[in-house]
Scaffold this motif. Structure first.
Motif, mmCIF file in Angstrom:
data_model
loop_
_atom_site.group_PDB
_atom_site.id
_atom_site.type_symbol
_atom_site.label_atom_id
_atom_site.label_comp_id
_atom_site.label_asym_id
_atom_site.label_seq_id
_atom_site.Cartn_x
_atom_site.Cartn_y
_atom_site.Cartn_z
ATOM 1 N N ARG A 138 -3.843 -21.704 -27.169
ATOM 2 C CA ARG A 138 -3.187 -20.799 -28.127
ATOM 3 C C ARG A 138 -1.679 -20.998 -28.015
ATOM 4 N N LEU A 166 -10.241 -22.599 -33.988
ATOM 5 C CA LEU A 166 -10.148 -21.192 -34.541
ATOM 6 C C LEU A 166 -9.393 -21.329 -36.010
ATOM 7 N N SER A 168 -8.006 -19.021 -38.552
ATOM 8 C CA SER A 168 -7.695 -17.580 -38.920
ATOM 9 C C SER A 168 -6.932 -17.651 -40.302
ATOM 10 N N ALA A 184 -6.384 -6.528 -36.504
ATOM 11 C CA ALA A 184 -7.007 -8.172 -36.514
ATOM 12 C C ALA A 184 -5.705 -9.092 -36.481
ATOM 13 N N LYS A 187 -3.897 -8.874 -33.170
ATOM 14 C CA LYS A 187 -4.648 -9.763 -32.118
ATOM 15 C C LYS A 187 -4.999 -11.064 -32.283
ATOM 16 N N LYS A 188 -5.274 -11.656 -33.416
ATOM 17 C CA LYS A 188 -5.701 -13.055 -33.842
ATOM 18 C C LYS A 188 -4.509 -13.745 -33.696
ATOM 19 N N ILE A 207 -12.219 -16.314 -38.916
ATOM 20 C CA ILE A 207 -11.829 -15.074 -38.936
ATOM 21 C C ILE A 207 -11.747 -14.812 -40.282
ATOM 22 N N HIS A 241 -16.430 -14.126 -37.609
ATOM 23 C CA HIS A 241 -15.727 -12.728 -37.470
ATOM 24 C C HIS A 241 -15.038 -12.084 -38.819
#
Length: 281
Positions: A138, A166, A168, A184, A187-188, A207, A241
């Protein structure tokens, strides 16, 4: 049912799923009759007992896969530099699941920057065969296409380790007009979508947008990509998600439906799509 790839959610139970999953003796057994893998978020926050792992193994078929996360203390607090005894103890506890383990999800925090890559290589090189992991980073430097990202990708390729992708974008395209969406988005991570071709099965964590139908355009490129992987004989892991955790089954179903338009042999998920009627009082 049999899927030509692995499809799962970040958990195997939610109250809103009770009316939608097939009958079974436990939430995990019911879940595993529809989906064939799950993210092991529970092990990130608390290590189960060996007996719990035995029970989980008894509740899933042989072709099911758990992608467990290493404990937070190992990946986040110690940045992979802690005592090896802690990792060995964790691996011993989850040993009853060994034949249904996918790669461990090694999710690293934004504080894990290029200066810690040596920790990563020592950690993954010490995993006993046949155990392996998929790595999610990340830190922004690993998305800059510079020396740090090249060093990361080179090390992963040399070890045939998948880089978790990931996505998002759908989540962050949504207006923050509900507490679940705002939570979300807090946090993401909002990071670019970077894929690293390796022989190991790809791992995708999507996500979603809180409005189910709004996900179609974001999922369309993945339909083509995952469909091609499956046609090439790969068996990727795809996790769905949503900001509202109870909506994860719905987006998994939508995703599999869209992929089925690309791959007609794909069976729909065996979910009860009928929502329970509200009572009169």
């Amino acid at each position: 049912m049999t899927l030509p790839y692995f499809l799962g959610c970040p958990q195997w139970q939610h109250p809103s799923w009770n009316a939608r999953l097939p009958a079974g003796a436990s939430p995990l057994e019911r879940y595993s009759r529809v989906l064939n893998c799950v993210e092991g978020n529970t092990t990130f926050y608390a290590t189960p007992t060996r007996e719990q792992c035995r029970q989980w193994r008894a509740q899933v078929p042989d072709d099911f896969r758990f992608l467990l996360k290493f404990p937070r203390q190992v990946s986040h607090d110690q940045l992979l530099a802690g005592p090896r005894a802690e990792v060995r103890a964790f691996l011993d506890i989850v040993a009853p699941l060994e034949d249904v383990l996918g790669p461990f999800l090694l999710q690293l925090p934004a504080s894990f920057g290029p200066e810690y890559l040596g920790n990563l290589w020592r950690f993954v090189d010490a995993l006993p065969a046949p155990l392996t992991c998929a790595v999610e980073v990340r830190h922004r430097a690993f998305f800059s296409k510079g020396d740090a990202e090249r060093a990361l990708n080179r090390g992963l390729r040399e070890r045939n380790i998948a880089r978790v992708c990931l996505d998002s974008r759908a989540l962050f395209s949504a207006a923050p007009d509900s507490e679940a969406t705002r939570d979300a988005q807090r946090k993401k991570p909002q990071v670019p979508v970077h894929l690293l071709p390796v022989e190991a099965p790809p791992v995708i964590r999507y996500i979603g947008h809180p409005e189910l139908e709004s996900n179609r355009r974001f999922l369309a490129p993945w339909v083509d990509r995952v469909g091609t992987w499956i046609e090439q004989g790969q068996r990727p892991f795809v996790f769905m998600h949503m900001p509202e955790k109870g909506d994860a089954l719905s987006i998994a179903s939508l995703w599999n439906q869209l992929l089925g338009e690309r791959l007609p042999q794909l069976q729909p998920l065996e979910l009860d799509e009928q929502k329970p009627q509200m009572g009169l009082f």
